[in-house]
Design a protein around this motif. Sequence first.
Motif, PDB file in Angstrom:
ATOM      1  N   GLU A  44      31.480 -14.556 -20.990  1.00  0.00           N
ATOM      2  CA  GLU A  44      30.640 -15.601 -21.581  1.00  0.00           C
ATOM      3  C   GLU A  44      30.679 -16.887 -20.755  1.00  0.00           C
ATOM      4  O   GLU A  44      29.660 -17.566 -20.585  1.00  0.00           O
ATOM      5  N   LYS A  45      31.868 -17.202 -20.225  1.00  0.00           N
ATOM      6  CA  LYS A  45      32.015 -18.420 -19.426  1.00  0.00           C
ATOM      7  C   LYS A  45      31.683 -18.191 -17.954  1.00  0.00           C
ATOM      8  O   LYS A  45      31.698 -19.130 -17.164  1.00  0.00           O
ATOM      9  N   GLN A  46      31.405 -16.931 -17.599  1.00  0.00           N
ATOM     10  CA  GLN A  46      31.089 -16.536 -16.224  1.00  0.00           C
ATOM     11  C   GLN A  46      32.190 -16.978 -15.246  1.00  0.00           C
ATOM     12  O   GLN A  46      31.923 -17.579 -14.204  1.00  0.00           O
ATOM     13  N   ILE A  47      33.430 -16.648 -15.608  1.00  0.00           N
ATOM     14  CA  ILE A  47      34.582 -16.974 -14.764  1.00  0.00           C
ATOM     15  C   ILE A  47      34.646 -15.952 -13.619  1.00  0.00           C
ATOM     16  O   ILE A  47      34.785 -14.757 -13.869  1.00  0.00           O
ATOM     17  N   PRO A  48      34.561 -16.388 -12.374  1.00  0.00           N
ATOM     18  CA  PRO A  48      34.549 -15.442 -11.247  1.00  0.00           C
ATOM     19  C   PRO A  48      35.808 -14.588 -11.162  1.00  0.00           C
ATOM     20  O   PRO A  48      35.736 -13.380 -10.918  1.00  0.00           O
ATOM     21  N   ILE A  49      36.966 -15.228 -11.350  1.00  0.00           N
ATOM     22  CA  ILE A  49      38.253 -14.532 -11.308  1.00  0.00           C
ATOM     23  C   ILE A  49      38.977 -14.826 -12.614  1.00  0.00           C
ATOM     24  O   ILE A  49      39.539 -15.900 -12.798  1.00  0.00           O
ATOM     25  N   ASN A  50      38.945 -13.867 -13.529  1.00  0.00           N
ATOM     26  CA  ASN A  50      39.540 -14.054 -14.845  1.00  0.00           C
ATOM     27  C   ASN A  50      40.912 -13.388 -14.879  1.00  0.00           C
ATOM     28  O   ASN A  50      41.026 -12.176 -15.019  1.00  0.00           O
ATOM     29  N   ASN A  51      41.964 -14.201 -14.720  1.00  0.00           N
ATOM     30  CA  ASN A  51      43.329 -13.693 -14.748  1.00  0.00           C
ATOM     31  C   ASN A  51      43.816 -13.645 -16.191  1.00  0.00           C
ATOM     32  O   ASN A  51      43.925 -14.671 -16.854  1.00  0.00           O
ATOM     33  N   ILE A  52      44.117 -12.458 -16.664  1.00  0.00           N
ATOM     34  CA  ILE A  52      44.437 -12.256 -18.069  1.00  0.00           C
ATOM     35  C   ILE A  52      45.926 -11.975 -18.258  1.00  0.00           C
ATOM     36  O   ILE A  52      46.525 -11.195 -17.492  1.00  0.00           O
ATOM     37  N   GLY A  53      46.531 -12.606 -19.265  1.00  0.00           N
ATOM     38  CA  GLY A  53      47.926 -12.350 -19.593  1.00  0.00           C
ATOM     39  C   GLY A  53      48.871 -12.662 -18.450  1.00  0.00           C
ATOM     40  O   GLY A  53      48.788 -13.722 -17.812  1.00  0.00           O
ATOM     41  N   LYS A  54      49.762 -11.730 -18.164  1.00  0.00           N
ATOM     42  CA  LYS A  54      50.798 -11.943 -17.157  1.00  0.00           C
ATOM     43  C   LYS A  54      50.265 -12.019 -15.729  1.00  0.00           C
ATOM     44  O   LYS A  54      51.011 -12.370 -14.810  1.00  0.00           O
ATOM     45  N   VAL A  55      48.999 -11.700 -15.521  1.00  0.00           N
ATOM     46  CA  VAL A  55      48.424 -11.823 -14.177  1.00  0.00           C
ATOM     47  C   VAL A  55      48.420 -13.281 -13.735  1.00  0.00           C
ATOM     48  O   VAL A  55      48.521 -13.577 -12.548  1.00  0.00           O
ATOM     49  N   ALA A  63      22.012 -12.290 -14.625  1.00  0.00           N
ATOM     50  CA  ALA A  63      22.587 -10.958 -14.779  1.00  0.00           C
ATOM     51  C   ALA A  63      23.970 -10.948 -14.149  1.00  0.00           C
ATOM     52  O   ALA A  63      24.260 -11.740 -13.237  1.00  0.00           O
ATOM     53  N   ILE A  64      24.817 -10.050 -14.646  1.00  0.00           N
ATOM     54  CA  ILE A  64      26.217 -10.043 -14.203  1.00  0.00           C
ATOM     55  C   ILE A  64      26.705  -8.627 -13.948  1.00  0.00           C
ATOM     56  O   ILE A  64      26.426  -7.713 -14.726  1.00  0.00           O
ATOM     57  N   ILE A  65      27.436  -8.479 -12.859  1.00  0.00           N
ATOM     58  CA  ILE A  65      28.258  -7.295 -12.613  1.00  0.00           C
ATOM     59  C   ILE A  65      29.700  -7.728 -12.854  1.00  0.00           C
ATOM     60  O   ILE A  65      30.189  -8.641 -12.188  1.00  0.00           O
ATOM     61  N   LEU A  66      30.354  -7.095 -13.802  1.00  0.00           N
ATOM     62  CA  LEU A  66      31.748  -7.424 -14.117  1.00  0.00           C
ATOM     63  C   LEU A  66      32.627  -6.235 -13.778  1.00  0.00           C
ATOM     64  O   LEU A  66      32.492  -5.158 -14.363  1.00  0.00           O
ATOM     65  N   ASN A  67      33.515  -6.417 -12.822  1.00  0.00           N
ATOM     66  CA  ASN A  67      34.426  -5.355 -12.404  1.00  0.00           C
ATOM     67  C   ASN A  67      35.804  -5.579 -13.017  1.00  0.00           C
ATOM     68  O   ASN A  67      36.414  -6.635 -12.826  1.00  0.00           O
ATOM     69  N   ILE A  68      36.272  -4.592 -13.769  1.00  0.00           N
ATOM     70  CA  ILE A  68      37.570  -4.697 -14.428  1.00  0.00           C
ATOM     71  C   ILE A  68      38.657  -4.274 -13.438  1.00  0.00           C
ATOM     72  O   ILE A  68      38.737  -3.109 -13.054  1.00  0.00           O
ATOM     73  N   ASN A  69      39.482  -5.233 -13.054  1.00  0.00           N
ATOM     74  CA  ASN A  69      40.486  -5.000 -12.028  1.00  0.00           C
ATOM     75  C   ASN A  69      41.885  -5.035 -12.640  1.00  0.00           C
ATOM     76  O   ASN A  69      42.055  -5.088 -13.851  1.00  0.00           O
ATOM     77  N   SER A  70      42.886  -5.023 -11.777  1.00  0.00           N
ATOM     78  CA  SER A  70      44.288  -4.945 -12.206  1.00  0.00           C
ATOM     79  C   SER A  70      45.137  -5.884 -11.362  1.00  0.00           C
ATOM     80  O   SER A  70      44.812  -6.177 -10.200  1.00  0.00           O
ATOM     81  N   MET A  90      27.196 -17.270 -20.444  1.00  0.00           N
ATOM     82  CA  MET A  90      26.160 -16.332 -20.869  1.00  0.00           C
ATOM     83  C   MET A  90      26.256 -16.108 -22.374  1.00  0.00           C
ATOM     84  O   MET A  90      27.339 -15.846 -22.901  1.00  0.00           O
ATOM     85  N   ASN A  91      25.127 -16.194 -23.035  1.00  0.00           N
ATOM     86  CA  ASN A  91      25.062 -15.913 -24.464  1.00  0.00           C
ATOM     87  C   ASN A  91      24.904 -14.409 -24.652  1.00  0.00           C
ATOM     88  O   ASN A  91      23.856 -13.838 -24.342  1.00  0.00           O
ATOM     89  N   LEU A  92      25.940 -13.759 -25.147  1.00  0.00           N
ATOM     90  CA  LEU A  92      25.946 -12.301 -25.260  1.00  0.00           C
ATOM     91  C   LEU A  92      25.291 -11.858 -26.564  1.00  0.00           C
ATOM     92  O   LEU A  92      25.911 -11.297 -27.468  1.00  0.00           O
ATOM     93  N   ARG A  93      23.996 -12.095 -26.637  1.00  0.00           N
ATOM     94  CA  ARG A  93      23.178 -11.641 -27.752  1.00  0.00           C
ATOM     95  C   ARG A  93      21.867 -11.094 -27.196  1.00  0.00           C
ATOM     96  O   ARG A  93      21.275 -11.677 -26.290  1.00  0.00           O
ATOM     97  N   ASN A  94      21.451  -9.951 -27.743  1.00  0.00           N
ATOM     98  CA  ASN A  94      20.198  -9.315 -27.322  1.00  0.00           C
ATOM     99  C   ASN A  94      20.191  -8.968 -25.839  1.00  0.00           C
ATOM    100  O   ASN A  94      19.156  -9.070 -25.170  1.00  0.00           O
ATOM    101  N   LYS A  95      21.347  -8.564 -25.334  1.00  0.00           N
ATOM    102  CA  LYS A  95      21.477  -8.145 -23.948  1.00  0.00           C
ATOM    103  C   LYS A  95      21.546  -6.616 -23.871  1.00  0.00           C
ATOM    104  O   LYS A  95      21.925  -5.943 -24.833  1.00  0.00           O
ATOM    105  N   VAL A  96      21.176  -6.102 -22.709  1.00  0.00           N
ATOM    106  CA  VAL A  96      21.377  -4.687 -22.411  1.00  0.00           C
ATOM    107  C   VAL A  96      22.594  -4.593 -21.506  1.00  0.00           C
ATOM    108  O   VAL A  96      22.594  -5.154 -20.397  1.00  0.00           O
ATOM    109  N   ILE A  97      23.640  -3.922 -21.982  1.00  0.00           N
ATOM    110  CA  ILE A  97      24.935  -3.912 -21.303  1.00  0.00           C
ATOM    111  C   ILE A  97      25.356  -2.477 -21.019  1.00  0.00           C
ATOM    112  O   ILE A  97      25.400  -1.645 -21.928  1.00  0.00           O
ATOM    113  N   ILE A  98      25.663  -2.192 -19.766  1.00  0.00           N
ATOM    114  CA  ILE A  98      26.199  -0.888 -19.382  1.00  0.00           C
ATOM    115  C   ILE A  98      27.715  -1.007 -19.272  1.00  0.00           C
ATOM    116  O   ILE A  98      28.226  -1.924 -18.624  1.00  0.00           O
TER     117      ILE A  98
END
Length: 244
Positions: free
Chosen positions: A212-223, A132-139, A1-9
């Motif tokens: 931006e890459k629309q990764i379904p499961i984005n494991n960040i850092g030590k995850v 359109a995307i729903i992005l849930n910030i998990n742990s 997704m090109n994150l320009r001119n988007k409406v983001i909540i």
Amino acid sequence: MNLRNKVIIITGGTSGVGRQLVALLCHNNTVIVITRHTTRLTELTDAHQNIHVFSADLSDSKQYKGLAQKVQRRFPIVDVLINNAAVQNTQMFTDTNFKYETIAQEINVNFNAICSLSYLFLPNLKNANEQAIILNINSGLALVPKKSSAVYCASKAAMNIFSQSLNYQLEQTNISVLQAFLPLVDTPMTQGRGASKLSSEQAAVEIIKGLEKQIPINNIGKVKLLRVLTTLAPPLARKLLKRS
């Protein structure tokens, strides 16, 4: 997704990772920030452009419909919904200072609000001109719990399953549901806890890369390592996380 001119909540956008997301996204997009901290809202709008703020207490489920209606009157189209707001109470049920009322409050912010806002903003997301995307910030605690913060761990695990199921439901629409799984991040919520924390700035950068890459499961850092441990050595993963 090109994150320009988007409406983001973005929920919980006045501190920690949420604030960094707002700072990175507001330059090229219209950012709608939902938070209950009215003084921080003023600070946020003074510091950044292209921000529209809506005050709501997500621990009170009675506010969800009214909040959505206020946003929808001004923004009929939404491209991205980032469910970032979260609270974590570290008291154990056996502690003398445990407060019973925090159970419902924590579940509301960490899970009920995610389900409710995802549903209430579906019409806006369907109106998006493109994806359109729903992005849930998990742990990482959604994968393996720790001893304290039982309600937080459970709510994050519930978010994980909810996100996957909702993504199935929306397969024939223009909406995708993504998750970003964070390790321990240096935020006001984690002050005085743990070491070797990922900075909130870096966490936000990695979240946006995944968006931006629309990764379904984005494991960040030590995850990333935690995922391997839960597969190859589940007892070790449980032992390491239990007292984290």
